[in-house]
Design a protein around this motif. Sequence first.
Motif, PDB file in Angstrom:
ATOM      1  N   UNK A  42       0.815  -1.219   0.000  1.00 10.05           N
ATOM      2  CA  UNK A  42       0.000   0.000   0.000  1.00 10.05           C
ATOM      3  C   UNK A  42       0.844   1.263   0.000  1.00 10.05           C
ATOM      4  N   UNK A  43       1.930   1.258   0.764  1.00  7.86           N
ATOM      5  CA  UNK A  43       2.819   2.431   0.777  1.00  7.86           C
ATOM      6  C   UNK A  43       3.421   2.651  -0.608  1.00  7.86           C
ATOM      7  N   UNK A  44       3.835   1.535  -1.257  1.00 10.19           N
ATOM      8  CA  UNK A  44       4.420   1.649  -2.592  1.00 10.19           C
ATOM      9  C   UNK A  44       3.390   2.196  -3.575  1.00 10.19           C
ATOM     10  N   UNK A  45       2.152   1.712  -3.469  1.00  9.48           N
ATOM     11  CA  UNK A  45       1.083   2.200  -4.349  1.00  9.48           C
ATOM     12  C   UNK A  45       0.867   3.690  -4.130  1.00  9.48           C
ATOM     13  N   UNK A  46       0.885   4.104  -2.880  1.00  7.48           N
ATOM     14  CA  UNK A  46       0.685   5.521  -2.575  1.00  7.48           C
ATOM     15  C   UNK A  46       1.779   6.360  -3.216  1.00  7.48           C
ATOM     16  N   UNK A  47       3.021   5.905  -3.112  1.00  7.25           N
ATOM     17  CA  UNK A  47       4.129   6.644  -3.724  1.00  7.25           C
ATOM     18  C   UNK A  47       3.950   6.714  -5.246  1.00  7.25           C
ATOM     19  N   UNK A  48       3.566   5.594  -5.853  1.00  2.00           N
ATOM     20  CA  UNK A  48       3.354   5.573  -7.309  1.00  2.00           C
ATOM     21  C   UNK A  48       2.252   6.551  -7.718  1.00  2.00           C
ATOM     22  N   UNK A  49       1.170   6.568  -6.933  1.00  2.00           N
ATOM     23  CA  UNK A  49       0.053   7.446  -7.268  1.00  2.00           C
ATOM     24  C   UNK A  49       0.456   8.919  -7.148  1.00  2.00           C
ATOM     25  N   UNK A  50       1.187   9.241  -6.080  1.00  2.00           N
ATOM     26  CA  UNK A  50       1.629  10.625  -5.916  1.00  2.00           C
ATOM     27  C   UNK A  50       2.514  11.026  -7.091  1.00  2.00           C
TER      28      UNK A  50
ATOM     29  N   UNK B  29      -8.097   6.698  -2.517  1.00  2.00           N
ATOM     30  CA  UNK B  29      -9.002   6.498  -1.380  1.00  2.00           C
ATOM     31  C   UNK B  29      -8.585   5.246  -0.610  1.00  2.00           C
ATOM     32  N   UNK B  30      -8.287   4.185  -1.337  1.00  2.00           N
ATOM     33  CA  UNK B  30      -7.922   2.933  -0.672  1.00  2.00           C
ATOM     34  C   UNK B  30      -6.635   3.092   0.107  1.00  2.00           C
ATOM     35  N   UNK B  31      -5.621   3.700  -0.505  1.00  2.00           N
ATOM     36  CA  UNK B  31      -4.335   3.862   0.172  1.00  2.00           C
ATOM     37  C   UNK B  31      -4.472   4.791   1.371  1.00  2.00           C
ATOM     38  N   UNK B  32      -5.215   5.883   1.205  1.00  3.49           N
ATOM     39  CA  UNK B  32      -5.357   6.854   2.291  1.00  3.49           C
ATOM     40  C   UNK B  32      -6.139   6.265   3.467  1.00  3.49           C
ATOM     41  N   UNK B  33      -7.274   5.633   3.179  1.00  5.00           N
ATOM     42  CA  UNK B  33      -8.056   5.065   4.283  1.00  5.00           C
ATOM     43  C   UNK B  33      -7.285   3.929   4.947  1.00  5.00           C
ATOM     44  N   UNK B  34      -6.495   3.221   4.162  1.00  3.85           N
ATOM     45  CA  UNK B  34      -5.693   2.142   4.730  1.00  3.85           C
ATOM     46  C   UNK B  34      -4.752   2.626   5.818  1.00  3.85           C
ATOM     47  N   UNK B  35      -4.220   3.842   5.641  1.00  4.91           N
ATOM     48  CA  UNK B  35      -3.298   4.378   6.642  1.00  4.91           C
ATOM     49  C   UNK B  35      -3.952   4.482   8.013  1.00  4.91           C
ATOM     50  N   UNK B  36      -5.279   4.644   8.019  1.00  2.42           N
ATOM     51  CA  UNK B  36      -5.994   4.843   9.285  1.00  2.42           C
ATOM     52  C   UNK B  36      -6.798   3.622   9.702  1.00  2.42           C
ATOM     53  N   UNK B  37      -6.666   2.510   8.962  1.00  4.85           N
ATOM     54  CA  UNK B  37      -7.546   1.372   9.225  1.00  4.85           C
ATOM     55  C   UNK B  37      -7.026   0.439  10.300  1.00  4.85           C
TER      56      UNK B  37
ATOM     57  N   UNK C  77      -3.135   0.580  10.499  1.00  2.00           N
ATOM     58  CA  UNK C  77      -2.318   1.473   9.693  1.00  2.00           C
ATOM     59  C   UNK C  77      -1.510   2.393  10.580  1.00  2.00           C
ATOM     60  N   UNK C  78      -0.438   2.973  10.034  1.00  2.00           N
ATOM     61  CA  UNK C  78       0.463   3.779  10.860  1.00  2.00           C
ATOM     62  C   UNK C  78      -0.160   5.047  11.417  1.00  2.00           C
ATOM     63  N   UNK C  79      -1.256   5.517  10.828  1.00  2.00           N
ATOM     64  CA  UNK C  79      -1.854   6.760  11.317  1.00  2.00           C
ATOM     65  C   UNK C  79      -3.096   6.535  12.170  1.00  2.00           C
ATOM     66  N   UNK C  80      -3.436   5.267  12.407  1.00  2.00           N
ATOM     67  CA  UNK C  80      -4.637   4.969  13.202  1.00  2.00           C
ATOM     68  C   UNK C  80      -4.513   5.528  14.609  1.00  2.00           C
ATOM     69  N   UNK C  81      -3.288   5.561  15.111  1.00  2.00           N
ATOM     70  CA  UNK C  81      -3.071   5.997  16.480  1.00  2.00           C
ATOM     71  C   UNK C  81      -3.246   7.515  16.622  1.00  2.00           C
ATOM     72  N   UNK C  82      -3.279   8.206  15.499  1.00  2.00           N
ATOM     73  CA  UNK C  82      -3.347   9.674  15.546  1.00  2.00           C
ATOM     74  C   UNK C  82      -4.773  10.212  15.559  1.00  2.00           C
ATOM     75  N   UNK C  83      -5.758   9.333  15.303  1.00  2.00           N
ATOM     76  CA  UNK C  83      -7.142   9.810  15.228  1.00  2.00           C
ATOM     77  C   UNK C  83      -8.012   9.025  16.201  1.00  2.00           C
TER      78      UNK C  83
END
Lengths: 150, 223
Positions: free
Chosen positions: B44-52, B112-120, B128-134
């Motif tokens: 997912x991280x790799x996909x996010x980088x590719x999309x950006x 959407x998939x990559x972003x929501x995954x970060x918080x899932x 996901x690595x950002x779940x702890x932040x929300x």
Amino acid sequence: MKKTAIAAILSLAATAVVAQAPQVKPEDHIKWRQSAYSVMGLHFGSLAAMAQDKKPYNKEEAIRDADFVALLATEPRNHFGEGTDKGRDTKAKPEIWQKRSDFDSKMDKMVSETGKLPQVARNGDLAALKAAVGETGKACKACHDEYRQK
Amino acid sequence: MARAPVLWDLPVRLFHWSLAALVVFSYITAKVGGTWMDWHLRSGYAILALLLFRVAWGAVGSSTARFSTFVRGPRIVLSYLRETSAGRRPDVVGHNPAGGWMVVLMIVALLVQAATGLFSDDEIATQGPLAVKVSNAAVSRMSTIHSWNEWVLVTFVVLHVVAIVVYHRVLRVNLVGPMLHGRGLPGIELAAPRNAGIAAVLFAIACGAVYWLVVVYPRSGAA
């Protein structure tokens, strides 16, 4: 006449006694199973973090976590009876009661996999713990995928 | 050094096939679960980088890579579809107007998939690595979207593959070849491709951004 009256009164009294057997509200069943899973998640999460090298492996902590997971795993099965599909917000899908024997067998599988964790944790072998955590996770997923709302 | 005109430049082709492989890998690792979830997140991280990278390249890349070239308005899309179904398929260099919108929809759905995954949180052993932040409520919402969006993606991928097959079998246009070797049909006017070195720099920046987002930021005490 008097005997009939006494018999009638005693029958009514007997009914009243039987009717007062403790009833548990469905919402409490839901609350207890959710609580059990929640604290299980806390301790399984801790084991998983050690298994994924995300936190340092500590044998004593792993034993405590494993004991919690194994014991708590045996609680939810008591709280999925008839009528516990509603009463409180729940992610339990109606399929649980429609495909009950399959649900029960997945529950049994989860209990059996978590039941192995305490001994594995006591053996102190991190590689074996990683494998056991992986297998347990699969058992959790097998049930969630089918019987838990996303 | 003169660069031979290509239909699809190297960055677009590398992006396309890497993305396809990673999306399949992400799907499989999610289904298998267990110890493969770590790989699901990395994919997912790799996909996010590719999309950006692709969004940036869509602004400054070769002409056929630019969104401004192939994203057209509704009238043009409808006209293209009408002409094509009447057997008068217009000549298009690069993504046609219908396909162009598919590209946008797919990129959006994947973001959407990559972003929501970060918080899932899969409520087993993976979050996901950002779940702890929300908040937990937010994690729950993000996880639900991540789950349901899977079906959007599956639909898009199936449509995409079906479209490629239809173009090949019915319209007699091979779309796979050009996406592999980059060359278009003979006789089509093409501009020289943009320097791939720029793409490499953009991709490196995208990777850095993702690294910060999933490694550095979660470790910081910041909210």
